[in-house]
Enzyme design. Structure first.
Site, PDB file in Angstrom:
ATOM      1  N   ARG A   1      -8.440  -0.647   5.014  1.00  0.00           N
ATOM      2  CA  ARG A   1      -7.547   0.346   4.401  1.00  0.00           C
ATOM      3  C   ARG A   1      -6.212  -0.278   4.026  1.00  0.00           C
ATOM      4  NH1 ARG A   1      -6.710   5.587   7.783  1.00  0.00           N
ATOM      5  NH2 ARG A   1      -5.433   5.912   5.940  1.00  0.00           N
TER       6      ARG A   1
ATOM      7  N   ARG B   1      -3.961  10.659   4.740  1.00  0.00           N
ATOM      8  CA  ARG B   1      -2.867  11.609   4.814  1.00  0.00           C
ATOM      9  C   ARG B   1      -1.993  11.614   3.545  1.00  0.00           C
ATOM     10  NH1 ARG B   1       0.536  14.363   8.397  1.00  0.00           N
ATOM     11  NH2 ARG B   1       2.700  14.087   7.836  1.00  0.00           N
TER      12      ARG B   1
ATOM     13  N   ASP C   1       5.341   0.675  11.905  1.00  0.00           N
ATOM     14  CA  ASP C   1       4.116   0.028  11.411  1.00  0.00           C
ATOM     15  C   ASP C   1       4.006  -1.431  11.844  1.00  0.00           C
ATOM     16  OD1 ASP C   1       3.365   2.373  10.242  1.00  0.00           O
ATOM     17  OD2 ASP C   1       3.877   1.787   8.195  1.00  0.00           O
TER      18      ASP C   1
ATOM     19  N   ARG D   1       1.322  14.579  13.531  1.00  0.00           N
ATOM     20  CA  ARG D   1       1.682  14.409  12.129  1.00  0.00           C
ATOM     21  C   ARG D   1       1.658  15.708  11.315  1.00  0.00           C
ATOM     22  NH1 ARG D   1      -0.779   9.037   9.738  1.00  0.00           N
ATOM     23  NH2 ARG D   1       1.175   9.043   8.618  1.00  0.00           N
ATOM     24  N   PRO D   2       2.569  16.620  11.606  1.00  0.00           N
ATOM     25  CA  PRO D   2       2.619  17.883  10.851  1.00  0.00           C
ATOM     26  C   PRO D   2       3.146  17.699   9.432  1.00  0.00           C
ATOM     27  CG  PRO D   2       4.452  17.750  12.390  1.00  0.00           C
ATOM     28  CD  PRO D   2       3.619  16.522  12.615  1.00  0.00           C
ATOM     29  N   VAL D   3       3.034  18.769   8.611  1.00  0.00           N
ATOM     30  CA  VAL D   3       3.575  18.715   7.241  1.00  0.00           C
ATOM     31  C   VAL D   3       4.658  19.772   7.026  1.00  0.00           C
ATOM     32  CG1 VAL D   3       1.594  17.646   6.090  1.00  0.00           C
ATOM     33  CG2 VAL D   3       1.625  20.130   6.412  1.00  0.00           C
ATOM     34  N   ASP D   4       5.178  20.334   8.130  1.00  0.00           N
ATOM     35  CA  ASP D   4       6.164  21.415   8.006  1.00  0.00           C
ATOM     36  C   ASP D   4       7.365  21.031   7.139  1.00  0.00           C
ATOM     37  OD1 ASP D   4       6.628  19.619  10.154  1.00  0.00           O
ATOM     38  OD2 ASP D   4       8.144  20.949  11.004  1.00  0.00           O
ATOM     39  N   LEU D   5       7.822  19.786   7.259  1.00  0.00           N
ATOM     40  CA  LEU D   5       9.028  19.387   6.516  1.00  0.00           C
ATOM     41  C   LEU D   5       8.727  19.205   5.024  1.00  0.00           C
ATOM     42  CD1 LEU D   5      10.531  16.897   9.133  1.00  0.00           C
ATOM     43  CD2 LEU D   5      11.075  19.314   8.774  1.00  0.00           C
TER      44      LEU D   5
ATOM     45  N   LYS E   1       0.836  -1.212   0.000  1.00  0.00           N
ATOM     46  CA  LYS E   1       0.000   0.000   0.000  1.00  0.00           C
ATOM     47  C   LYS E   1       0.868   1.259   0.000  1.00  0.00           C
ATOM     48  CE  LYS E   1      -1.680   1.516   4.104  1.00  0.00           C
ATOM     49  NZ  LYS E   1      -1.354   2.909   4.445  1.00  0.00           N
ATOM     50  N   ASN E   2       1.882   1.273   0.877  1.00  0.00           N
ATOM     51  CA  ASN E   2       2.649   2.500   1.049  1.00  0.00           C
ATOM     52  C   ASN E   2       3.651   2.756  -0.081  1.00  0.00           C
ATOM     53  OD1 ASN E   2       1.181   3.044   3.280  1.00  0.00           O
ATOM     54  ND2 ASN E   2       2.799   2.544   4.770  1.00  0.00           N
TER      55      ASN E   2
ATOM     56  N   ILE F   1       8.890   7.067  16.616  1.00  0.00           N
ATOM     57  CA  ILE F   1       8.477   7.780  15.391  1.00  0.00           C
ATOM     58  C   ILE F   1       7.226   8.632  15.631  1.00  0.00           C
ATOM     59  CG2 ILE F   1       7.916   7.566  12.925  1.00  0.00           C
ATOM     60  CD1 ILE F   1      10.646   6.392  13.519  1.00  0.00           C
TER      61      ILE F   1
ATOM     62  N   CYS G   1      -4.672   8.319   9.924  1.00  0.00           N
ATOM     63  CA  CYS G   1      -4.806   7.569  11.172  1.00  0.00           C
ATOM     64  C   CYS G   1      -4.498   8.460  12.373  1.00  0.00           C
ATOM     65  CB  CYS G   1      -3.806   6.408  11.188  1.00  0.00           C
ATOM     66  SG  CYS G   1      -4.301   5.001  10.205  1.00  0.00           S
TER      67      CYS G   1
HETATM   68  C1  EPZ Z   1       4.653   6.988   6.289  1.00  0.00           C
HETATM   69  O1  EPZ Z   1       3.932   8.051   6.864  1.00  0.00           O
HETATM   70  C2  EPZ Z   1       3.702   5.810   6.230  1.00  0.00           C
HETATM   71  N1  EPZ Z   1       2.559   6.144   5.409  1.00  0.00           N
HETATM   72  C3  EPZ Z   1       3.274   5.423   7.636  1.00  0.00           C
HETATM   73  O2  EPZ Z   1       2.443   4.267   7.558  1.00  0.00           O
HETATM   74  C4  EPZ Z   1       4.515   5.095   8.473  1.00  0.00           C
HETATM   75  O3  EPZ Z   1       4.118   4.834   9.787  1.00  0.00           O
HETATM   76  C5  EPZ Z   1       5.480   6.282   8.441  1.00  0.00           C
HETATM   77  O4  EPZ Z   1       5.793   6.648   7.072  1.00  0.00           O
HETATM   78  C6  EPZ Z   1       6.787   6.006   9.146  1.00  0.00           C
HETATM   79  O5  EPZ Z   1       7.410   4.883   8.575  1.00  0.00           O
HETATM   80  C7  EPZ Z   1       2.618   5.993   4.090  1.00  0.00           C
HETATM   81  O6  EPZ Z   1       3.637   5.646   3.515  1.00  0.00           O
HETATM   82  C8  EPZ Z   1       1.371   6.241   3.320  1.00  0.00           C
HETATM   83  P1  EPZ Z   1       6.837  10.347   8.188  1.00  0.00           P
HETATM   84  P2  EPZ Z   1       4.502   9.543   6.790  1.00  0.00           P
HETATM   85  O7  EPZ Z   1       6.748  11.625   7.443  1.00  0.00           O
HETATM   86  O8  EPZ Z   1       5.257   9.711   5.563  1.00  0.00           O
HETATM   87  C9  EPZ Z   1       7.331  13.655  11.626  1.00  0.00           C
HETATM   88  C10 EPZ Z   1       0.503   3.007   7.886  1.00  0.00           C
HETATM   89  O9  EPZ Z   1       0.006   2.463   8.904  1.00  0.00           O
HETATM   90  N2  EPZ Z   1       7.097  14.700  10.605  1.00  0.00           N
HETATM   91  O10 EPZ Z   1       7.976   9.426   7.890  1.00  0.00           O
HETATM   92  O11 EPZ Z   1       3.359  10.436   7.058  1.00  0.00           O
HETATM   93  C11 EPZ Z   1       6.088  12.825  11.898  1.00  0.00           C
HETATM   94  O12 EPZ Z   1       5.180  13.482  12.749  1.00  0.00           O
HETATM   95  C12 EPZ Z   1       1.061   4.402   7.937  1.00  0.00           C
HETATM   96  O13 EPZ Z   1       0.536   2.443   6.770  1.00  0.00           O
HETATM   97  C13 EPZ Z   1       7.245  16.024  10.952  1.00  0.00           C
HETATM   98  O14 EPZ Z   1       7.552  16.362  12.103  1.00  0.00           O
HETATM   99  O15 EPZ Z   1       5.458   9.543   8.062  1.00  0.00           O
HETATM  100  C14 EPZ Z   1       6.697  11.590  12.486  1.00  0.00           C
HETATM  101  O16 EPZ Z   1       6.988  11.796  13.821  1.00  0.00           O
HETATM  102  C15 EPZ Z   1       0.790   5.084   9.226  1.00  0.00           C
HETATM  103  N3  EPZ Z   1       7.009  16.983   9.994  1.00  0.00           N
HETATM  104  C16 EPZ Z   1       8.005  11.435  11.693  1.00  0.00           C
HETATM  105  O17 EPZ Z   1       8.279  12.739  11.155  1.00  0.00           O
HETATM  106  C17 EPZ Z   1       6.666  16.656   8.708  1.00  0.00           C
HETATM  107  O18 EPZ Z   1       6.489  17.549   7.893  1.00  0.00           O
HETATM  108  C18 EPZ Z   1       7.979  10.429  10.548  1.00  0.00           C
HETATM  109  O19 EPZ Z   1       6.827  10.673   9.738  1.00  0.00           O
HETATM  110  C19 EPZ Z   1       6.546  15.283   8.364  1.00  0.00           C
HETATM  111  C20 EPZ Z   1       6.772  14.321   9.335  1.00  0.00           C
END
Ligand code: EPZ
Length: 429
Positions: free
Chosen positions: A408, A102, A316, A131-135, A22-23, A338, A126
């Site tokens: 999902r 997301r 995950d 889960r911010p998007v700042d980065l 999926k991911n 994480i 979820c």
């Molecule tokens: C991906 O989410 C996966 N989703 C998640 O799987 C998975 O848990 C996660 O990566 C970590 O491996 C998909 O691929 C669709 P991140 P993503 O950006 O990309 C912080 C599932 O169950 N962060 O790697 O959203 C964030 O809050 C899902 O299939 C910021 O601070 O995760 C977290 O603490 C759930 N600012 C860390 O980074 C940002 O702008 C890692 O998040 C972005 C992220």
């Protein structure tokens, strides 16, 4: 709402085919927005999140065609989808569509790169943390985009196209790396992404983009270099196997005992997670096209785990591993680094008789001799499946509510487990 009933106690024996990831499928589908030519994706899993993303892409004007069944295929063979973004009419991704998932926020990068603007609702997904998007926004700004927040929407614009730049992520982010890649491939000049995520799904996206004509080096390492090109072409790509589904069924076998071969998957996608599973006393053997998982007689050893970005132990799989540890001999410590709120399964596992104490980001699990079935419910995908695993090993009946979370991310869950001897059925609402 549908519910799943499980009567625990049966050992699992047989073969489970693993679906496409999926991911990986989600960002690959989003990458179709980068070209006017057709992107054909094979081994796409049949999941609610895939259907939701097809609706979102359709709203932008992307045509999709699901290829019909071919000789030798079953309903569980991954589907092939052709996506064509030759006629994008709308660069807005509205709240009612994006709020359910997301990953759909990531459309912002290809829309910005190819059309110079995108207006995308702030994401949902979820309930596992803030889960911010700042980065993700920082990455696009580094390539010359201007970002504005307007009425719950992120508006990204560029006047004369994106230009290559330096993106240094202070924290590893999978979504941030996907967004940076999709923005950089059409930027003018070279982009360097530092502290990039090394997840196999990032490598898969880079492989597909490369077939589309992108110039990318270093995917799978912390430093990715992208040389922008002026246009990309269509291609065909097969989605890589789902490592989280693989790990989940491996843990189910570890929990119930038995002997199951997981096929159409790869041990290298799981790295340390399989090593950790082996230390619990489960036999894990790579096969020609998958992994054989066995546990006979002896109990489960308690093992400590800390989640980390790839190649570390995946967040995950944390909930599923915790389910396994509820039956281990002795105490185990599970640290989640994480997401700050990813322990929603703890109180539900407790309903089955698990003994777990939370201390901030640490869960201390005291193994118990037996779990007893109960009605449970979970608030995210991986938490829900941890309850399925626990239910398979519990005495009596476990009823899982809110099954839409499972739909999902787990294709044909009841069929796959049922064929291996689990007593599991879905009650349709
Ligand atoms: C991906 O989410 C996966 N989703 C998640 O799987 C998975 O848990 C996660 O990566 C970590 O491996 C998909 O691929 C669709 P991140 P993503 O950006 O990309 C912080 C599932 O169950 N962060 O790697 O959203 C964030 O809050 C899902 O299939 C910021 O601070 O995760 C977290 O603490 C759930 N600012 C860390 O980074 C940002 O702008 C890692 O998040 C972005 C992220």
């Amino acid at each position: 709402m549908d519910r799943i009933h499980i009567v625990g106690g049966a050992k699992l024996h047989g073969v489970i085919p693993i679906s496409g990831a999926k991911n990986a499928a989600l960002p690959l589908m989003i990458a179709s927005l980068l070209t006017g030519e057709t992107l054909e994706l094979a081994n796409v899993p049949r999941l609610a999140d895939i259907t939701a993303l097809l609706r979102i892409l359709g709203n932008h004007g992307v045509d999709h065609m699901v290829v019909g069944k071919r000789p030798g295929q079953t309903t569980e063979t991954g589907q092939t989808i052709r996506l064509t973004a030759s006629n994008v009419i709308d660069t807005t991704a509205p709240y009612d569509l994006v709020s359910t998932m997301r990953a759909s926020f990531w459309v912002i990068a290809p829309l910005l790169a190819r059309f110079g603007e995108a207006r995308v609702s702030m994401p949902g997904g979820c309930a596992i943390g803030t889960r911010p998007v700042d980065l993700l926004l920082m990455a696009m700004e580094q390539l010359g985009a201007t970002i504005e927040i307007d009425g719950g929407y992120v508006v990204a614009r560029t006047k004369n196209g994106l230009r290559g730049g330096e993106i240094h992520f202070p924290k590893v982010t999978v979504g941030g790396t996907h967004v940076a890649l999709m923005a950089a491939v059409l930027a003018n000049g070279t982009t360097v992404i530092e502290n990039a995520a090394r997840e196999p799904e990032v490598v898969d996206l880079a492989a597909c983009l490369t077939k589309m004509g992108a110039r990318i080096q270093g995917a799978g390492t912390p430093r990715i270099v992208v040389e922008g090109v002026s246009r990309l072409n269509g291609t065909r790509h097969e989605v890589l196997p789902d490592r989280i589904e693989t790990g989940t069924y491996a843990m189910a076998v570890a929990m119930t005992g038995g002997d199951v071969t997981l096929e159409n998957t790869r041990a290298d996608l799981l790295h340390s997670a399989l090593d950790i599973l082996a230390t619990t006393g489960t036999e894990v053997t790579p096969t020609a096209d998958g992994i054989r998982v066995r546990r006979n007689g002896a109990g489960v050893a308690a093992v400590d785990v800390t989640t980390d970005p790839f190649p570390g132990f995946p967040t995950d799989l944390q909930a599923q591993f915790m389910a396994l540890m509820t039956r281990a001999r002795g105490q185990s410590h599970i640290r989640e680094t994480i997401f700050e709120n990813r322990f929603m399964h703890v109180q539900e596992l407790a309903r089955l008789g698990a003994r777990i104490r939370l201390e901030g980001d640490l869960a201390v699990v005291e193994g118990v001799d037996r779990l007893k079935g109960a009605p449970v419910m979970a608030t995210d995908l991986r938490a829900s499946v941890s309850l399925v695993i626990a239910g398979l090993a519990a005495e009596g009946e476990t009823i899982i509510n809110r099954v839409y979370h499972l739909d999902r991310g787990f294709e044909a869950l009841e069929a796959k487990l049922g064929r291996c001897g689990a007593e599991i059925r879905r009650e349709r609402a």
